[in-house]
Design an enzyme around this catalytic site. Structure first.
Site, PDB file in Angstrom:
ATOM      1  N   LYS A 194       0.631  -1.181  -0.046  1.00 30.96           N
ATOM      2  CA  LYS A 194      -0.139  -0.014   0.075  1.00 30.96           C
ATOM      3  C   LYS A 194       0.848   1.211   0.011  1.00 30.96           C
ATOM      4  O   LYS A 194       0.396   2.204  -0.497  1.00 30.96           O
ATOM      5  CB  LYS A 194      -1.131   0.002   1.162  1.00 30.96           C
ATOM      6  CG  LYS A 194      -0.356  -0.020   2.619  1.00 30.96           C
ATOM      7  CD  LYS A 194      -0.311   1.607   3.012  1.00 30.96           C
ATOM      8  CE  LYS A 194       0.625   1.460   4.080  1.00 30.96           C
ATOM      9  NZ  LYS A 194       0.799   2.714   4.875  1.00 30.96           N
ATOM     10  N   THR A 251      -4.103   5.423   3.324  1.00 28.99           N
ATOM     11  CA  THR A 251      -2.840   5.986   2.785  1.00 28.99           C
ATOM     12  C   THR A 251      -3.215   6.856   1.747  1.00 28.99           C
ATOM     13  O   THR A 251      -2.262   7.708   1.412  1.00 28.99           O
ATOM     14  CB  THR A 251      -1.941   4.928   2.664  1.00 28.99           C
ATOM     15  OG1 THR A 251      -1.267   4.282   3.895  1.00 28.99           O
ATOM     16  CG2 THR A 251      -0.657   5.242   1.869  1.00 28.99           C
TER      17      THR A 251
END
Length: 336
Positions: A194, A251
Site C-alpha cells: 500500500k 494512505t
C-alpha cells in the site's frame, strides 16, 4: 494479582510514540528506546515528544531510554518501529538482550532490499526466534490521529492465535480496536504494497489527474497486492480487510500519509532529491517499491503500477510518460 504487561518500543518516531501511548492507555508499562539522548530526555522530563508529536501529552506510565538492555529487561513485548531497511543491523545489536518470553512485534511496513524478505522474516532470520513468537500490527493507522486518540482499528497477526490474542488485549483501548488474524504473510504484504500504491496515487494527485484516476489506482493497486499475496500463499480475504483495503484507503486519501505526500511532490515536478530534502520522516514505499517489484518477479506476478512507481522514483522516468504507458497497456478482463 497479575502484573501489568511490560512493553519495550524500539523507535521514538511518530508511530512508535503513538503505539507506546496505546499500550500505556491499555494498562502496560512502556519503555521507549531511542538512539538520541535528547529525545529520551524530553519524554522523561516534559512527557512529550516535541519533534514528532508536538503538543501531545504522553501517559505517565511511559518512560524512555537509550539503553536497549534496560528497555528489554522483563519485556513481554518488544515492538519494532524503525525504518525497514535499518531493521537487520539494529536487531543484531538488540538480540543479545532479548528474553525467552519476549514476543517480537513488527509495526514496520516494508520489504527488505536485496533479500526481498518481509519484516517478520528478517526478525526470524536475525534473532532465531520462531514464528509463533513474532507478531505484526498493521492497518489504517496514521500516527497523528491515533496520538490524538481518534478512533482507529487494526489487525494483530501471528501464526499462533493465542499470542495474537495476548497482544490484542495489550493494545485494546477505547479508541484503538485491534482484530486478530493468523495470516501474517497477507497482513505484511498489504502494509508494504500500500505504500507503493500510496506513492502512485500521490503522483496522480500531484499531476492533477482527478478522483477517477485515484479510484482506479486504489482498486487496481489492491488487485496487484492480492495477486502477489495469492502467489505467496496468503488468504485473499485478508486484502479486503483492514490490513489491505483499510490501510490502502487511509494512505491514498490522507495528507498525513508520508508516501502520498512524497508522491504528490514528485507529481508536481519535484526531483527525487528535492522531495527527499523536504521529507522529514521515512516514506517506506520509496525503497520498498524496488523490493516489492523484486518479490513480484521472483513469484512471476505482474504488478504494472509498482513497475510504474519504480520507473518514476528510481529510473528518472517522467510521470507524464509513465502514466501514458500505464494507460496504453493491452486491454484485459478485470479479474486477471
Amino acid at each position: 494479582m497479575t502484573h501489568p504487561a511490560k512493553a519495550a518500543v524500539f523507535g521514538t518516531g511518530s508511530w512508535g510514540t503513538a503505539f507506546g501511548m496505546i499500550l500505556a492507555d491499555a494498562g502496560c508499562e512502556v519503555t521507549l528506546w531511542g538512539r538520541r539522548a535528547e529525545v529520551a530526555e524530553a519524554v522523561n522530563t516534559t512527557r512529550t515528544n516535541p519533534e514528532y508529536l508536538p503538543g501531545i501529552e504522553l501517559p505517565a506510565s511511559i518512560r524512555a531510554t537509550t539503553d536497549a538492555a534496560e528497555a528489554l529487561r522483563g519485556a513481554d513485548f518488544a515492538v519494532l518501529v524503525v525504518p525497514s531497511q535499518t531493521l537487520r543491523a539494529n536487531l543484531a545489536d538488540w538480540t543479545p538482550h532479548l528474553e525467552s518470553k519476549t514476543v517480537l512485534v513488527s509495526l514496520m511496513k516494508g520489504v527488505e532490499l536485496g533479500t526481498a524478505k518481509r519484516m517478520s522474516e528478517v526478525v526470524e532470520d536475525v534473532t532465531g526466534v520462531t514464528a509463533d513468537r513474532i507478531a505484526v500490527v498493521t492497518g489504517p493507522n496514521l500516527a497523528k490521529e491515533i496520538a490524538e486518540r481518534r478512533p482507529a482499528a487494526a489487525v494483530v497477526a501471528c501464526s499462533d492465535e493465542t499470542v495474537a490474542q495476548r497482544l490484542q488485549a495489550a493494545c485494546h483501548t477505547s479508541y484503538f480496536r485491534p482484530y486478530t488474524n493468523t495470516d501474517v504473510v497477507g497482513c505484511e504484504l498489504g502494509g508494504a504494497v500500500k505504500n507503493v500504491i500510496g506513492l502512485a496515487v500521490g503522483i496522480a494527485d500531484g499531476m492533477g489527474l482527478g478522483d477517477n484516476a485515484k479510484g482506479s489506482l486504489i482498486t487496481r493497486g489492491l488487485a496487484e497486492t492480492t495477486r502477489l499475496g495469492l502467489a505467496m500463499g496468503a488468504d485473499p480475504l485478508t486484502f479486503s480487510g483492514l490490513a489491505g483495503l483499510g490501510d490502502l484507503v487511509a494512505t491514498c486519501s490522507s495528507p498525513l500519509s508520508r508516501n502520498h505526500t512524497f508522491g504528490t511532490n514528485l507529481g508536481r515536478g519535484m526531483t527525487l532529491q528535492e522531495t527527499v530534502a523536504v521529507t522529514s520522516q521515512t516514506a517506506e514505499g520509496v525503497k520498498s517499491c524496488e523490493s516489492v517489484l523484486d518479490l513480484a518477479r521472483r513469484y512471476g506476478v505482474d504488478m504494472p503500477i509498482t513497475e510504474t512507481v519504480v520507473g518514476i522514483v528510481h529510473e528518472g522516468k517522467s510521470p507524464v510518460v509513465a502514466v501514458k504507458e500505464l494507460m496504453s497497456r493491452s486491454a484485459k478482463p478485470e479479474r486477471r
